[in-house]
Write a protein that holds these residues in place. Structure first.
Motif, mmCIF file in Angstrom:
data_model
loop_
_atom_site.group_PDB
_atom_site.id
_atom_site.type_symbol
_atom_site.label_atom_id
_atom_site.label_comp_id
_atom_site.label_asym_id
_atom_site.label_seq_id
_atom_site.Cartn_x
_atom_site.Cartn_y
_atom_site.Cartn_z
ATOM 1 N N VAL A 123 0.629 -1.122 0.004
ATOM 2 C CA VAL A 123 -0.043 -0.278 0.201
ATOM 3 C C VAL A 123 0.919 1.304 0.190
ATOM 4 N N CYS A 124 2.276 1.189 0.267
ATOM 5 C CA CYS A 124 2.871 2.560 0.359
ATOM 6 C C CYS A 124 3.089 3.097 -1.077
ATOM 7 N N PRO A 125 2.797 4.343 -1.018
ATOM 8 C CA PRO A 125 2.708 5.237 -2.268
ATOM 9 C C PRO A 125 3.757 5.764 -2.631
ATOM 10 N N VAL A 126 4.847 5.516 -1.731
ATOM 11 C CA VAL A 126 6.403 6.235 -2.142
ATOM 12 C C VAL A 126 7.309 5.140 -2.887
ATOM 13 N N PHE A 127 7.962 5.689 -3.969
ATOM 14 C CA PHE A 127 8.849 4.614 -4.582
ATOM 15 C C PHE A 127 10.165 5.390 -4.288
ATOM 16 N N LYS A 161 9.570 0.466 -2.495
ATOM 17 C CA LYS A 161 8.731 1.041 -1.730
ATOM 18 C C LYS A 161 9.470 1.655 -0.488
ATOM 19 N N THR A 162 9.055 2.767 0.061
ATOM 20 C CA THR A 162 9.577 3.417 1.176
ATOM 21 C C THR A 162 9.635 2.548 2.376
ATOM 22 N N ILE A 163 8.470 1.596 2.697
ATOM 23 C CA ILE A 163 8.570 0.530 3.497
ATOM 24 C C ILE A 163 8.666 -0.673 2.657
ATOM 25 N N SER A 164 9.642 -1.527 2.834
ATOM 26 C CA SER A 164 9.584 -2.941 2.055
ATOM 27 C C SER A 164 10.592 -3.848 2.528
ATOM 28 N N VAL A 175 11.657 -2.746 6.014
ATOM 29 C CA VAL A 175 12.577 -1.685 6.675
ATOM 30 C C VAL A 175 11.611 -0.359 6.138
ATOM 31 N N MET A 176 11.807 0.608 7.049
ATOM 32 C CA MET A 176 10.923 1.762 6.733
ATOM 33 C C MET A 176 12.055 3.064 6.424
ATOM 34 N N HIS A 177 12.210 3.745 5.456
ATOM 35 C CA HIS A 177 12.924 4.829 5.342
ATOM 36 C C HIS A 177 12.322 6.190 5.600
ATOM 37 N N HIS A 181 12.047 9.385 3.434
ATOM 38 C CA HIS A 181 11.452 9.445 2.456
ATOM 39 C C HIS A 181 9.751 9.429 2.764
ATOM 40 N N CYS A 182 9.706 8.995 4.015
ATOM 41 C CA CYS A 182 8.124 8.572 4.126
ATOM 42 C C CYS A 182 7.243 9.881 4.125
ATOM 43 N N ILE A 183 6.083 10.057 3.790
ATOM 44 C CA ILE A 183 5.287 11.333 3.823
ATOM 45 C C ILE A 183 4.223 11.126 4.756
ATOM 46 N N ARG A 184 4.505 10.176 5.794
ATOM 47 C CA ARG A 184 3.536 9.843 6.908
ATOM 48 C C ARG A 184 2.080 9.764 6.679
ATOM 49 N N CYS A 185 1.879 9.225 5.544
ATOM 50 C CA CYS A 185 0.481 9.077 5.180
ATOM 51 C C CYS A 185 -0.309 8.012 5.993
ATOM 52 N N GLY A 186 0.470 6.864 6.688
ATOM 53 C CA GLY A 186 -0.236 6.269 7.467
ATOM 54 C C GLY A 186 -0.770 5.095 6.965
ATOM 55 N N ALA A 187 -0.906 4.803 5.526
ATOM 56 C CA ALA A 187 -1.407 3.689 4.772
ATOM 57 C C ALA A 187 -0.816 2.522 5.116
ATOM 58 N N CYS A 188 0.436 2.359 5.870
ATOM 59 C CA CYS A 188 1.017 1.083 6.202
ATOM 60 C C CYS A 188 0.523 0.495 7.440
ATOM 61 N N ALA A 189 0.340 1.621 8.331
ATOM 62 C CA ALA A 189 -0.240 1.246 9.543
ATOM 63 C C ALA A 189 -1.643 0.739 9.645
ATOM 64 N N ASP A 203 5.596 1.125 13.793
ATOM 65 C CA ASP A 203 5.990 1.994 14.957
ATOM 66 C C ASP A 203 6.743 3.270 14.586
ATOM 67 N N PHE A 204 5.975 4.271 14.095
ATOM 68 C CA PHE A 204 6.677 5.500 13.672
ATOM 69 C C PHE A 204 7.674 6.150 14.941
ATOM 70 N N LEU A 205 7.721 5.652 16.124
ATOM 71 C CA LEU A 205 8.278 6.161 17.189
ATOM 72 C C LEU A 205 9.490 5.387 17.585
HETATM 73 S S1 SF4 Z 1 3.454 6.049 6.192
HETATM 74 FE FE1 SF4 Z 1 4.078 3.990 5.529
HETATM 75 S S2 SF4 Z 1 2.662 3.883 3.652
HETATM 76 FE FE2 SF4 Z 1 2.984 5.876 4.058
HETATM 77 S S3 SF4 Z 1 4.793 6.674 3.080
HETATM 78 FE FE3 SF4 Z 1 5.385 6.303 5.307
HETATM 79 S S4 SF4 Z 1 5.956 4.019 4.959
HETATM 80 FE FE4 SF4 Z 1 4.988 4.418 3.059
#
Ligand code: SF4
Ligand SMILES: Cc1cc2nc3c(=O)[nH]c(=O)nc-3n(C[C@H](O)[C@H](O)[C@H](O)COP(=O)(O)OP(=O)(O)OC[C@H]3O[C@@H](n4cnc5c(N)ncnc54)[C@H](O)[C@@H]3O)c2cc1C
Ligand code: SF4
Ligand code: SF4
Ligand code: SF4
Lengths: 428, 360
Positions: free
Chosen positions: A119-123, A136-139, A151-153, A156-164, A173-175
C-alpha cells in the motif's frame, strides 16, 4: 530503554559468505555465536550475485541455504541492521557495543505479509538493484532476504499512515528508537568484507556520470534471475545493447589512483558475466579490454579458454579514457597493440568497469590490536603460519576483510578462522 | 636487427629512472593527445628501449612530437613516468646526433656544464674588460660571428639527424619537395603549435613559453644583427629600438620567472623532474634579459659614456657569448629546432613509403 545483553563464545562481525561460514563452523562444533550485520539482511555481496565462476552455479541457490542454516541455528544469534559501535577488551573477554537501527516495525509481531509494502505510495531507487529498479519506502529488502522484515526509510516517508492501516498485526511503529545491545564474547572474527572501488575512482572513466558505463555489481543484477528488468537492458534508454565492453583493472593495479594491488576476482567475474551475456544476448559483440588475464584457480584457465572459444573478444589494452557520443554510447580510447599500433577510439553500447576490491570497514578502529596492512585490509600476524590469526589476541579474520579473494577462498578462510577461534577459546 | 641489451640502462643515464616499472599496457599512448596512428608513442618506444632495439630508437622521430605535457605520466598505472622517458630519449638522441660528444658528457655529469659556463663567463668578461680598443666595434664583430657559429653547430646536428632517421632506415638520401610539407615544417617551427594539442592546455606554461620565445627571438635579432651600439649613441626611452629592447628583456624576465617558479614548486607534471642543464638554460636566459635591460636603461638614463654602462655592456656580451657557445647547442633549447625537422622528416618517410619521395 533497557540494554539487551547477549553472552556468547564468539562474535562474528559481518555476514557475507565468510561470516556465515565461520559462524556455522563454530556453532556446529558446539560454540555459541553472535553474528552482527549492518545491512537489513544477512548474506553479504554473494547473495546479490547472479551466478558464480567457474561452475556457473546459481549464487543465491548456494547462499540462501547457508543463510537459512545460520538464522535457524539454535546456537547462533543473528543481529541484522545493527552497527558495531565499539569493542572493548576486558581481560579475557570482549564487550561489544551494538546499536540496532530502527526498522519502524515491531519485529516480534511482524508476519512478513508485505501488506505495508503493497500500500505504500512512495517509490525509491532500489539500492539492492544498484539503483536500477524501484522499491517502496517501507519494503522487505529483497525477495530472499533473511530476516523477512520490512524496513522503513523515514527520510522518504510522507507519514500517510497507509502502512499502519494495512498492517494486520498493527506493528508499524513510527516512534521506534535505536536500541543498544551489549555482546560479551571470548573471541572475535572480523568478516567485514569489501566494497568495490567507487565509480569516481578514475577521472578518465567518466566519474560515474556516463549512464551506460555501469558497475559490475549492476551487471550482476542485470544478469540475475530476479534482476530489476528481468533482462539485460542498458540504463540510458532501455535498449538491448548490441556491443558490450569490459574494462579490466578499472580500479586496481593502478598506482595513479593509489590501488597498486590486483583484486584477483575481476578478471574472472568479467569472463563469467561475458559468458552469461552471450547466453542472454546471443548476437551481442562482447569485448574484454585487459592488461593480462589472471585466471589462477582450479578450472579457471579452462573457463577463460571456453570464453575465448565462445567468441568473446579479448583485446590487450589498458583503457585510457571513456567518453560518450550524443546517444550516450560509451567510447573507449585504447592503444591498439596488434598490427600497426596506434591510439584508437571504439564505440560500444554498454561498458562495464571491472572495479577492484577495497576494504569495507576499518578493522583497526575497534582498537583490538588487529593492525591493518598498507591497503587498509586486516593484516595477518604471520601469513606463513596461519591464514586467520591477526596481531590482536583472540581476534581472527576471514574472507575479503583481509584482502581480495573469491568465494571458494573466502569459505576456506572462514573454516580456518573458526578453527583458530575454537582452539583459542578452548585454551582460555 | 641487432639487439643491445644495455640500451635501457644507457637511456636511463639521461633520466627516466622509473621506466623499468612499465608493464606495457599502452595507457600512455592512448591518453597522449599527440600520439597518432603514424607516430604512436610513448609505449612503443619504451618497448623498443626495453628489448634493446637500438636502431629503432636512434631513428625515432616520435620523441620530437612529444611536448612533455605529462598526461601519460599522470595516468600511468605503474608510475613509470613515460613522459620523463620521452624527455630522456630527446637527450639521448641529441647526444647521438652531436658530433662533438659534448652533449653526452654534459647530460651524464650533472653540473659540469654549469661550472663550465660559469668559468667561461668569467674568462670572457675578463677578456672583454681587458680589451683596450674600441669595444663597441669589437662587440659588433662578435655579434656578427654568432650566426655563423650557430649555423655550423646546428648544421652538424641536422646532418646527423638526417643520417640516423632517414638515410640509415630508408637506405638512401630521400627528401620531399612538396610546398605543403615545407610550409607545415615552417609553421611548426615558428609556432611550436603542437604545444596546445596537449589535452588540458596548460595556459600558464604556454604563455610563459610564448613570452620567453618571443623575447628571446627578438633578443637574438637585436644582437645578431647588431641593432644596438650602446657605447656609441644614446637611445630615446621610447624610440622603436628601445621598445623592442624593453619588450624582449621584460618578456624573458617574466616568462622565465614563471617557468622557474614552477620548476621550484614542481607544480606541473612537466616540471617535476629537472636536469641541471634545464636550470642552466633558464638562468642564462634570465641573465641575458636582465643584462640587456640594464645596459639599455643605463644608456637611456646616463648616455653612452657612463662608466657602469661600459662594464655592464661587456658583461652582456660575455653572457651572450657563453650562451651561443655552450647553451644553444647543448641544452633543451635545441628541441625547438629539432621539432620542426622531425615534422619534415616524418613527411619524407611517408613519401618514401608511398614511393613518391625525391631520392638520390
Ligand atoms: S506512512 Fe507507511 S505507507 Fe505511508 S509513506 Fe510512510 S512508509 Fe509508506
Ligand atoms: C561483481 C562481482 C562479481 C563476483 N563474482 C564472483 C563469482 O562469480 N565467484 C566468486 O568466487 N567470487 C565472486 N566475487 C567475489 C565475491 O563477491 C567475494 O569473494 C565474496 O563475496 C566475499 O565474501 P565476504 O564474506 O568476505 O565479504 P562480503 O560479502 O562483503 O561480506 C561482508 C559483510 O560484512 C558486513 N559488514 C562490513 N562491515 C561491517 C560492520 N562494521 N558491522 C557489521 N557488518 C559489517 C557487510 O555489510 C557485508 O554484509 C565477485 C565480486 C564482485 C564485485
Ligand atoms: S583480477 Fe584482472 S582485472 Fe582484476 S585487478 Fe587483477 S588483473 Fe586487473
Ligand atoms: S609507461 Fe605506464 S602507461 Fe605506458 S605502457 Fe608502461 S605502464 Fe603502461
Ligand atoms: S608527455 Fe604528453 S606529449 Fe609526451 S608522450 Fe606523454 S602525453 Fe604524449
Amino acid at each position: 530503554m533497557s540494554l539487551e545483553k547477549i553472552e556468547v563464545d564468539a562474535l562474528v562481525v559481518g555476514s557475507g559468505i565468510a561470516g556465515l561460514q565461520s559462524a556455522l563452523d563454530l556453532a556446529d562444533q558446539g560454540y555459541s555465536v553472535a553474528i552482527v550485520e549492518r545491512n537489513p539482511s544477512i548474506g553479504g555481496k554473494m547473495i546479490s550475485l547472479s551466478k558464480v565462476f567457474p561452475t556457473l552455479d546459481c549464487a543465491s541457490c548456494i547462499t540462501t541455504p547457508r543463510m537459512a542454516s545460520v538464522s535457524h541455528h539454535p546456537r547462533i544469534t543473528t543481529l541484522t541492521y545493527s552497527t558495531v559501535d565499539a569493542i572493548r577488551r576486558e581481560g579475557k573477554t570482549f564487550t561489544a557495543a551494538i546499536t540496532r537501527k530502527p526498522r519502524y516495525i515491531d519485529e516480534k509481531e511482524c508476519i512478513s505479509c508485505k501488506r505495508c509494502e503493497e500500500v505504500c505510495p512512495v517509490f525509491l531507487p532500489d539500492e539492492y538493484e544498484q539503483g536500477m529498479g524501484a522499491k517502496k519506502t517501507i519494503s522487505i529488502p529483497f525477495t530472499n532476504a533473511i530476516p523477512q522484515f520490512p524496513v522503513m526509510h523515514p527520510e522518504h516517508c510522507i507519514r500517510c499512515g497507509a502502512c499502519a492501516r494495512a498492517c494486520p498485526k498493527d506493528c508499524i511503529d513510527f516512534l521506534q528508537e535505536p536500541a543498544p545491545v551489549e555482546i560479551k564474547a571470548k573471541a572475535v572474527i572480523l568478516a567485514t568484507g569489501y566494497e568495490t572501488t567507487p565509480m569516481t575512482a578514475k577521472k578518465q572513466y567518466g566519474l560515474g556520470a556516463l549512464p551506460n558505463v555501469i558497475s559490475p555489481m549492476a551487471a550482476e543484477r542485470l544478469l540475475a534471475p530476479h534482476g530489476p528488468y528481468g533482462r539485460v537492458l542498458r540504463p540510458s534508454d532501455g535498449m538491448t545493447p548490441g556491443s558490450i565492453a569490459y574494462v579490466q583493472c578499472a580500479g586496481s593495479r593502478d598506482k595513479s589512483i593509489g590501488i597498486p594491488y590486483c583484486s584477483r576476482v575481476c578478471c574472472m567475474y568479467a569472463i563469467k558475466q561475458a559468458i552469461l551475456l552471450s547466453g542472454s544476448l546471443p548476437i551481442a559483440d562482447i569485448t574484454i579490454y585487459y592488461m593480462d588475464i589472471r585466471a589462477f584457480g582450479k578450472g579457471y584457465e579452462q573457463f577463460y579458454n571456453n570464453a575465448r572459444a565462445m567468441g568473446i573478444n579479448f583485446v590487450k589494452a589498458k583503457v585510457a579514457r571513456i567518453t560518450e557520443d550524443e546517444n550516450h554510447n560509451p567510447v573507449v580510447r585504447i592503444e591498439k597493440q596488434e598490427g600497426t599500433s596506434g591510439p584508437e577510439e571504439i564505440k560500444h553500447e554498454l561498458v562495464i568497469l571491472s572495479q577492484g576490491l577495497v576494504p569495507a570497514c576499518d578493522g583497526s578502529k575497534f582498537g583490538l590490536g588487529a593492525a591493518n596492512n598498507e591497503f587498509g585490509f586486516v593484516k595477518l600476524s604471520d601469513e606463513t603460519v596461519s591464514s586467520a590469526v591477526t596481531d590482536g589476541a583472540g581476534v581472527f579474520v576471514a574472507g575479503t576483510a583481509k584482502g581480495p579473494r573469491d568465494i571458494p577462498d573466502s569459505v576456506v578462510d572462514a573454516g580456518s578462522a573458526a578453527i583458530e577461534a575454537a582452539s583459542y577459546i578452548r585454551r582460555l | 636487427m641487432k639487439v643491445n641489451p644495455e640500451l635501457i640502462d644507457e637511456i636511463k643515464k639521461y633520466g627516466a629512472f622509473d621506466i623499468s616499472a612499465c608493464f606495457n599496457c599502452g595507457n600512455c599512448t592512448a591518453v597522449c593527445p599527440l600520439s597518432k596512428e603514424d607516430a604512436s608513442f610513448p609505449r612503443k618506444l619504451i618497448r623498443a628501449g626495453h628489448v634493446g632495439m637500438e636502431e629503432k630508437v636512434a631513428s625515432a622521430l616520435e620523441p620530437w612530437h612529444c611536448y612533455y605535457c605529462g598526461e601519460c605520466s599522470a595516468t600511468c598505472p605503474r608510475e613509470a613516468q613515460p613522459g620523463e622517458y620521452m624527455m630522456a630519449l630527446r637527450r639521448y638522441l641529441i647526444a647521438k646526433y652531436d658530433i662533438t660528444g659534448l652533449s653526452k658528457i654534459f647530460y651524464k655529469t650533472g653540473w659540469l656544464q654549469a661550472w663550465l659556463a660559469a668559468g667561461l663567463l668569467a674568462a670572457f668578461y675578463w677578456l672583454y674588460s681587458s680589451y683596450t680598443g674600441d669595444f663597441g666595434a669589437l662587440a659588433g664583430k662578435i655579434e656578427l660571428a654568432f650566426p655563423v657559429y650557430v649555423t655550423i653547430a646546428l648544421g652538424g646536428y641536422i646532418i646527423n639527424m638526417y643520417r640516423h632517421t632517414i638515410v640509415k632506415p630508408l637506405g638512401g638520401i630521400k627528401a620531399s619537395l612538396k610546398p605543403a610539407h615545407i610550409y607545415d615544417t615552417l609553421v611548426h617551427g615558428f609556432t611550436q603549435k603542437n604545444f596546445n594539442g596537449c589535452e588540458e592546455t596548460d595556459w600558464t606554461r604556454w604563455i610563459a613559453h610564448l613570452l620567453v620565445m618571443s623575447g628571446y627571438v627578438l633578443t637574438l635579432l637585436i644582437s645578431n644583427l647588431h641593432l644596438l651600439s650602446p657605447l656609441d649613441k644614446q637611445y630615446v626611452a621610447f624610440g622603436p629600438v628601445s621598445l623592442l629592447v624593453w619588450y624582449s628583456g621584460l618578456a624573458i624576465l617574466v616568462g622565465g620567472g614563471i617557468m622557474s617558479s614552477r620548476r621550484v614548486l614542481k607544480s606541473a607534471q612537466s616540471s617535476k623532474f629537472s636536469h641541471p642543464s634545464d636550470w642552466l638554460f633558464v638562468v642564462t636566459m634570465f641573465l641575458i634579459g636582465a643584462s640587456l635591460l640594464f645596459t639599455h636603461f643605463l644608456n637611456v638614463a646616463y648616455g653612452p659614456g657612463d662608466p657602469l654602462l661600459a662594464k655592464i655592456y661587456r658583461l652582456n656580451i660575455a653572457i651572450e657569448t657563453v650562451w651561443i657557445i655552450l647553451i644553444v647547442p647543448f641544452t633543451k633549447w635545441i628541441h625547438i629546432f629539432f621539432r620542426p625537422l622531425a615534422v619534415y622528416f616524418q613527411h619524407v618517410r611517408k613519401e618514401a613509403e608511398a614511393g613518391t619521395a625525391f631520392s638520390i
